[in-house]
Write an enzyme that holds these catalytic residues in place. Structure first.
Site, PDB file in Angstrom:
ATOM      1  CE1 TYR A 142      -8.140  10.522   0.696  1.00 27.51           C
ATOM      2  CE2 TYR A 142      -6.793   9.378   2.312  1.00 27.51           C
ATOM      3  CZ  TYR A 142      -7.680   9.346   1.255  1.00 27.51           C
ATOM      4  OH  TYR A 142      -8.097   8.151   0.766  1.00 27.51           O
ATOM      5  CB  CYS A 153      10.987 -31.066  15.733  1.00 25.52           C
ATOM      6  SG  CYS A 153      11.638 -29.768  16.799  1.00 25.52           S
ATOM      7  CG  ASP A 181       1.080   1.341   3.285  1.00 23.17           C
ATOM      8  OD1 ASP A 181       0.110   1.095   2.528  1.00 23.17           O
ATOM      9  OD2 ASP A 181       2.079   0.613   3.362  1.00 23.17           O
ATOM     10  CD  GLU A 187      -3.338  15.881   1.328  1.00 22.22           C
ATOM     11  OE1 GLU A 187      -3.745  14.703   1.450  1.00 22.22           O
ATOM     12  OE2 GLU A 187      -4.028  16.801   0.867  1.00 22.22           O
ATOM     13  CB  CYS A 208      10.483 -29.910  21.747  1.00 23.87           C
ATOM     14  SG  CYS A 208      11.255 -29.017  20.413  1.00 23.87           S
ATOM     15  CB  CYS A 218       7.688 -29.306  17.262  1.00 24.33           C
ATOM     16  SG  CYS A 218       8.275 -30.607  18.351  1.00 24.33           S
ATOM     17  CE  LYS A 264      -0.608   6.306  -2.547  1.00 28.56           C
ATOM     18  NZ  LYS A 264      -0.861   5.045  -1.897  1.00 28.56           N
ATOM     19  CB  CYS A 268      12.854 -32.776  19.916  1.00 33.53           C
ATOM     20  SG  CYS A 268      11.219 -32.579  19.207  1.00 33.53           S
ATOM     21  CE  LYS A 271       2.381   3.085  -4.743  1.00 35.44           C
ATOM     22  NZ  LYS A 271       1.769   2.160  -3.833  1.00 35.44           N
TER      23      LYS A 271
HETATM   24  S1  IVH Z   1      -6.232  11.408  -2.180  1.00 28.63           S
HETATM   25  C1  IVH Z   1      -9.061  10.579  -6.013  1.00 28.63           C
HETATM   26  N1  IVH Z   1      -4.545  11.619  -0.229  1.00 28.63           N
HETATM   27  O1  IVH Z   1      -3.897   6.203  -1.509  1.00 28.63           O
HETATM   28  C2  IVH Z   1      -8.156   9.880  -5.065  1.00 28.63           C
HETATM   29  N2  IVH Z   1      -5.120   9.439  -0.965  1.00 28.63           N
HETATM   30  O2  IVH Z   1      -4.927   5.408  -4.727  1.00 28.63           O
HETATM   31  C3  IVH Z   1      -8.054  10.655  -3.808  1.00 28.63           C
HETATM   32  N3  IVH Z   1      -4.063   7.641   0.320  1.00 28.63           N
HETATM   33  O3  IVH Z   1      -6.154   4.040  -1.160  1.00 28.63           O
HETATM   34  C4  IVH Z   1      -7.066  10.065  -2.904  1.00 28.63           C
HETATM   35  N4  IVH Z   1      -2.932   8.939   1.682  1.00 28.63           N
HETATM   36  O4  IVH Z   1      -6.761   5.997   0.436  1.00 28.63           O
HETATM   37  C5  IVH Z   1      -5.210  10.766  -1.035  1.00 28.63           C
HETATM   38  N5  IVH Z   1      -3.059  11.990   1.518  1.00 28.63           N
HETATM   39  C6  IVH Z   1      -3.730  11.144   0.722  1.00 28.63           C
HETATM   40  C7  IVH Z   1      -3.616   9.739   0.846  1.00 28.63           C
HETATM   41  C8  IVH Z   1      -4.324   8.911  -0.022  1.00 28.63           C
HETATM   42  C9  IVH Z   1      -3.213   7.692   1.348  1.00 28.63           C
HETATM   43  C10 IVH Z   1      -4.524   6.389  -0.304  1.00 28.63           C
HETATM   44  C11 IVH Z   1      -5.980   6.366  -0.650  1.00 28.63           C
HETATM   45  C12 IVH Z   1      -6.050   5.305  -1.729  1.00 28.63           C
HETATM   46  C13 IVH Z   1      -4.727   5.446  -2.374  1.00 28.63           C
HETATM   47  C14 IVH Z   1      -4.845   6.226  -3.670  1.00 28.63           C
END
Ligand code: IVH
Length: 668
Positions: free
Chosen positions: A225, A406, A117, A113, A430, A424, A115, A409, A312
């Site tokens: 998720y 500034c 942000d 999946e 200005c 300023c 991740k 000016c 990451k």
């Molecule tokens: S699973 C048991 N799936 O990443 C942990 N987390 O430290 C289950 N996050 O802030 C997390 N996308 O909210 C999972 N597809 C994804 C995710 C995801 C983002 C975030 C989660 C948490 C951090 C995990």
């Protein structure tokens, strides 16, 4: 409409609106125009106001927000909210999968999946209804922010379909779609507020807003998720996500079931580059063991599951030399320090400058000129400096000291208590502020002057022809045509554009004059409330904050602006040139066609909203009352007027007129 009918209509409208929400926000398949959606929502809100006993917490009207929460209570999670262990290389991923194969003693399937942000959230449902939303907090307990989460239009307030457990929880990530984040920053730029640095922190801050209407307006979204319940939802993670999808939750279309390590690696590689084409930020991908039996066997460490890992992406970084710090002055006088760097290649582009945000940031980094600095491109559009290589600092590198005056000016800078930014204060003297104010004034959402752009304004200013917006209206043909690259036709167009702008309505003029913190919406509110500039200029702090959504900060800014004699003079001159400084409705009744007549307005109309048609009654000298009596002159009936009202009007022999009849009466 009687109670029974209202109840049915409320149910029908609620279902319809939620279906449209689902199609638009979850499936990305719009099925109705915004206009029609808003009309239906208005009708629903009107009915719920008339029959509050049928207002349910699952009603789509609840998504517009308005609940104010002072403190968010701390609530314990039913299932702890763990985090993921991170990995930063293919080798670590390989090791992770090898550990799994060893423990389970066979090859397993993985779900890959994105991740997302954003901000982790757990949302509880009882009998399919959203009951509680809690932030991650420390994993054991978090803050309850249900009212704010309800405004997220892709999240069902009532789960769809059937077969869901009586009680369950969904886990996911609230995020700021890039488009909405950029829009928010554009709006902030317009009113001279400092810009937000990145979508994640802004999403997090927004979720802690005390006013859920603010959250609703910003347009956050949420991907789910995981689904949790006392009984398993399915036997595999993948199938449980499919179930969530069935129940109306937004699950990312980019999840993949992978049957081999090769497939997992292909996924990692794909998103390492593809991530820039998404409409939201991701900071990696997540790999999870698919079978829940296998997950149970693998279990957890103290902090994270052994069956999942985050990969990451490396934030793209480069090291280069800091040559100089310069300072930009914005339209509102905000000072932004900018690092001028030895050009360096970063994420495919050459970087020469990086934002330093404010004085605190410089102090925190303890920057010296000549330092080798680490530059990073994260969620931000402009790269930032994240660190200094102290080993390369030499004794004679001078420390960067924030300027006191500034750069444009020379005026001494100010910094308000509690604010990070220096300003300023020389608003009217200005140069970048003068030019910026004029550019804002002629902008599309402000006076929208045809034939006049930012560049021409610059030229006028540099030629000494204009110093403020009032001067624009005193330009002559000879002055304009004498400019470089200005032909007869463009000069004529420009002057015609200025002439036409005198018809721009008051709310936009008010926005255009550029009072700090008075954006489009605030300008509309103020114009509507005070009706004309004189009343606004005479308003006290108390009178200003009495206006819906006007707080101390805006009120102070308005007072400060009008306290300056120079601003008053400019406004007087604009008035003399014929710009609009009052709203038309303020002119009193437009006719006395309905003088002495009493109206009861009921139902839904096609040309007007209910408020608008009531305003029309008053504009033509009539009076609105809410219930029918023998003193009522007319019942103005729209669609779907309740039969009980109809009967009462008939019993009392009061004429029932249609929208068309009404339009006929007022145009006669
Ligand atoms: S699973 C048991 N799936 O990443 C942990 N987390 O430290 C289950 N996050 O802030 C997390 N996308 O909210 C999972 N597809 C994804 C995710 C995801 C983002 C975030 C989660 C948490 C951090 C995990």
């Amino acid at each position: 409409m009687n109670r029974e009918e209202a109840k049915v209509r409320i149910e029908v409208l609620s279902q319809e609106l939620e279906m449209h929400n689902y199609k638009y926000y979850v499936l990305s398949e719009p099925s109705i125009s915004d206009f029609e959606f808003d009309k239906k929502l208005e009708e629903l809100i009107a009915l719920e106001t008339e029959f509050p006993e049928f207002l349910s917490s699952e009603s789509p009207s609840q998504r517009v927000g308005g609940t104010v929460t002072k403190d968010f209570p701390t609530v314990k999670h039913k299932y702890p909210m763990m985090s993921l262990s991170n990995s930063y290389s293919k080798e670590e991923m390989q090791e992770f999968m090898a550990r799994i194969t060893k423990a389970i003693e066979r090859e397993v399937e993985y779900v890959c999946e994105l991740k997302f942000d954003g901000v982790a959230i757990g949302i509880r449902y009882v009998d399919g209804k959203m009951t509680q939303a809690i932030t991650r907090g420390d994993g054991v307990q978090g803050d309850e922010i249900t009212a704010n989460i309800r405004t997220i239009r892709s999240l069902p307030l009532q789960a769809k379909g059937s077969g869901y457990p009586n009680e369950f929880e969904v886990r996911g990530e609230v995020y700021f779609p890039r488009e909405n984040f950029d829009r928010l920053n554009r709006e902030r730029e317009e009113i001279g507020e400092p810009l937000y640095a990145n979508p994640r922190n802004t999403a997090s801050g927004t979720l802690k807003s005390q006013d859920s209407a603010v959250v609703a307006a910003r347009g956050l979204d949420c991907f789910l998720y995981a689904g949790l319940a006392d009984e398993r939802i399915a036997d595999t993670h993948y199938d449980s996500l499919l179930k969530l999808k069935e129940w109306g939750f937004k699950v990312s279309e980019h999840m993949r079931l992978c049957k081999s390590a090769e497939e997992v690696f292909a996924y990692l590689e794909k998103w390492d580059t593809e991530r820039f084409n998404l409409g939201f930020e991701i900071d990696g991908v997540v790999i999870k063991v698919n079978s829940l039996d296998d997950q149970d066997e693998l279990g957890f460490t103290a902090k994270s599951p052994r069956w999942a890992i985050a990969y990451k992406f490396a934030a793209e970084q480069a090291v280069t030399r800091l040559n100089e710090v310069t300072y930009q002055v914005g339209r509102t006088g905000a000072i932004t320090p900018v690092a001028n760097l030895e050009p360096v290649l970063l994420a495919g582009t050459t970087v020469k400058r990086a934002s330093l945000h404010n004085a605190d940031q410089i102090a925190k980094l303890d920057l010296h000129i000549g330092d080798m600095v680490q530059v990073e491109k994260g969620g931000e559009i402009i790269p930032k400096i994240v660190g200094v290589d102290l080993s390369q600092r030499q004794a004679d590198f001078p420390v960067v000291e924030f300027i006191h005056n500034c750069p444009e000016c020379g005026t001494e800078l100010e910094r308000k208590e509690g604010e990070a930014q220096h300003f300023c204060p020389n608003e009217l003297g200005c140069p970048p502020q003068i030019k910026g104010k004029m550019e804002h004034f002629i902008g599309r959402k402000a006076m929208d002057v045809d034939g006049l752009g930012a560049e021409t304004v610059q030229q006028f200013y540099e030629a000494g022809l204009v110093e403020n917006v009032a001067d624009l209206y005193e330009l002559t043909y000879e002055q304009v045509v004498a400019l470089d690259r200005m032909a007869d036709k463009s000069a004529t167009n420009l002057l015609a554009g200025l002439e036409a702008s005198k018809q721009v309505p008051f709310p936009r003029v008010l926005f255009a004059i550029g009072i700090r913190y008075v954006g489009e919406t605030v300008a509309k509110k103020l114009a509507k409330h005070f009706k004309n500039i004189d009343a606004l200029m005479a308003a006290s702090q108390e009178e200003l904050v009495a206006v819906d959504e006007i707080g101390d900060r805006i009120a102070e800014s308005v007072l400060h602006f009008f306290a300056d004699e120079r601003n008053r003079t400019i406004i007087q001159r604009l008035k003399d040139h014929g710009l609009q400084f009052e709203i038309e409705e303020a002119e009193g009744p437009v006719s006395n066609a309905l003088e002495g007549k009493t109206f009861v307005v009921s139902g839904v109309f096609s040309q007007f909203s209910r408020d608008e048609i009531k305003a029309e009654v008053e504009r033509h000298g009539g009076k609105n009352v809410s219930s029918i009596s023998k003193n009522t002159d007319y019942v103005l009936a729209g669609d779907k007027m309740g039969p009980s009202k109809l009967k009462k009007a008939e019993d009392l022999g009061i004429p029932i007129i249609s929208e068309e009849d009404f339009v006929g009466m007022i145009s006669a």
